[in-house]
Enzyme design. Structure first.
Site, short mmCIF file in Angstrom:
data_model
loop_
_atom_site.label_atom_id
_atom_site.label_comp_id
_atom_site.label_asym_id
_atom_site.label_seq_id
_atom_site.Cartn_x
_atom_site.Cartn_y
_atom_site.Cartn_z
N ASP A 226 0.81 -1.43 0.21
CA ASP A 226 -0.43 0.09 0.18
C ASP A 226 0.76 1.16 0.36
O ASP A 226 2.43 1.76 0.20
CB ASP A 226 -1.01 0.05 1.42
CG ASP A 226 -0.41 -0.55 2.53
OD1 ASP A 226 0.92 -0.63 2.36
OD2 ASP A 226 -0.82 -1.01 3.37
N HIS B 138 -6.93 -4.80 10.13
CA HIS B 138 -7.05 -4.76 8.57
C HIS B 138 -5.53 -5.32 7.97
O HIS B 138 -4.76 -5.81 8.94
CB HIS B 138 -7.20 -2.86 8.10
CG HIS B 138 -6.02 -2.09 9.03
ND1 HIS B 138 -6.07 -0.62 8.89
CD2 HIS B 138 -5.24 -2.61 8.86
CE1 HIS B 138 -4.20 -0.71 9.48
NE2 HIS B 138 -3.54 -1.17 9.72
N GLU C 239 -10.08 -2.19 4.76
CA GLU C 239 -10.08 -1.57 6.43
C GLU C 239 -11.28 -2.99 6.84
O GLU C 239 -12.55 -2.84 5.91
CB GLU C 239 -10.56 -0.05 6.52
CG GLU C 239 -9.07 0.65 6.69
CD GLU C 239 -8.54 0.45 7.20
OE1 GLU C 239 -8.58 0.29 8.40
OE2 GLU C 239 -8.14 1.95 8.42
N ASN D 235 -7.75 -2.58 14.38
CA ASN D 235 -8.56 -3.34 13.94
C ASN D 235 -8.98 -4.62 13.46
O ASN D 235 -10.13 -4.32 12.27
CB ASN D 235 -9.21 -2.04 13.13
CG ASN D 235 -9.10 -1.17 12.45
OD1 ASN D 235 -7.66 -1.98 11.42
ND2 ASN D 235 -9.25 -0.29 10.86
#
Ligand code: F6R
Length: 247
Positions: free
Chosen positions: A67, A138, A143, A136
């Site tokens: 990313d 990811h 996400e 979280n």
């Protein structure tokens, strides 16, 4: 899924580096999927040491990073291109023309995402993909709620990710709130996946991801459906898994 428990983060790094070194030794022209963030830094340090010792060469390696922030130039010290050069590429014999990071400055981000997946496919697919995990759940910047079938695509980062990652910017406001990320289908296409996790902040989510329901709400849970995943995690990251006697 193979879970390797280590005592410390240093041990996690050397075990993970060993797995990548074996991959490189067995297939010197491997296509590697690489991650950024705090977790892999020491592992990259170990790979540099192995290179310096003459144990491995990256000269025929091709790499694809997971990313990049949208709007950060490669020269920005918080861009993931800068991170990779600094943490690994500047210290080894890899041909930088063979290293790929999604272009967060592209005018047409959707098209850039499609082209990135095409490049991965044209390179023969990823042989071994390194992953970290967000608090979280990811993986890359997929996400919670991300479609399992997603390819490389632009995303809005969640408040949780912004809160965690903005600490690395001079001021929190400088952190981009969008990114271009390999999708979950892009990641699941890798032949082998190595996920590393370290520290207490990952304990709850690691348990959910590896032993909870497979759901887009916990993107990393998709890894339960991959045939060749190795997880290397230190004692702090494995706390909940150990408490629940899962291992
Ligand atoms: C990094 C990436 C992210 C990180 C995750 C964990 O390229 O895609 O998914 O792996 O946010 O980050 P750290 O290692 O900083 O805890």
């Amino acid at each position: 899924m193979n879970i390797i428990a280590t005592k410390t983060k240093d041990e996690m790094a050397s075990v993970a580096a060993g797995i990548f070194a074996t991959q490189i030794a067995e297939k010197p022209d491997s296509v590697l999927g690489l991650a950024t963030g705090e977790t892999p830094r020491e592992m990259y340090g170990e790979l540099i040491k192995l290179y310096e010792a003459g144990a491995i060469s990256f000269k025929d390696i091709v790499s694809f990073n997971l990313d990049e922030y949208i709007g950060l130039a490669p020269e920005h010290d918080q861009s993931y291109r800068y991170y990779m050069n600094d943490a690994l590429f500047n210290h080894i014999d890899i041909d930088k023309a063979h290293t790929h990071v999604p272009d967060g400055m592209a005018d047409d981000l959707e098209a850039e995402g499609r082209a990135y997946d095409d490049q991965i496919r044209d390179a023969g697919g990823i042989d071994m993909q390194l992953l970290g995990i967000g608090v979280n759940g990811h993986i890359a910047f997929n996400e919670p709620g991300t479609d399992f079938a997603s390819g490389t695509h632009p995303v809005d980062l969640t408040p949780s990710t912004i809160a965690v990652n903005s600490q690395y910017f001079a001021t929190p406001q400088e952190m981009p709130t969008t990114a271009l990320t390999m999708g979950l289908a892009s990641i699941m296409g890798a032949k082998k996946i190595v996920l590393i996790a370290s520290g207490p902040s990952k304990a709850e989510i690691l348990d959910e991801a590896l032993f909870g329901p497979v759901t887009p709400e916990v993107p990393a849970s998709i890894l339960q459906q991959h045939p060749d995943v190795t997880v290397i995690a230190d004692e702090e990251a494995l706390r909940v898994i150990h408490e629940k006697d899962r291992l």
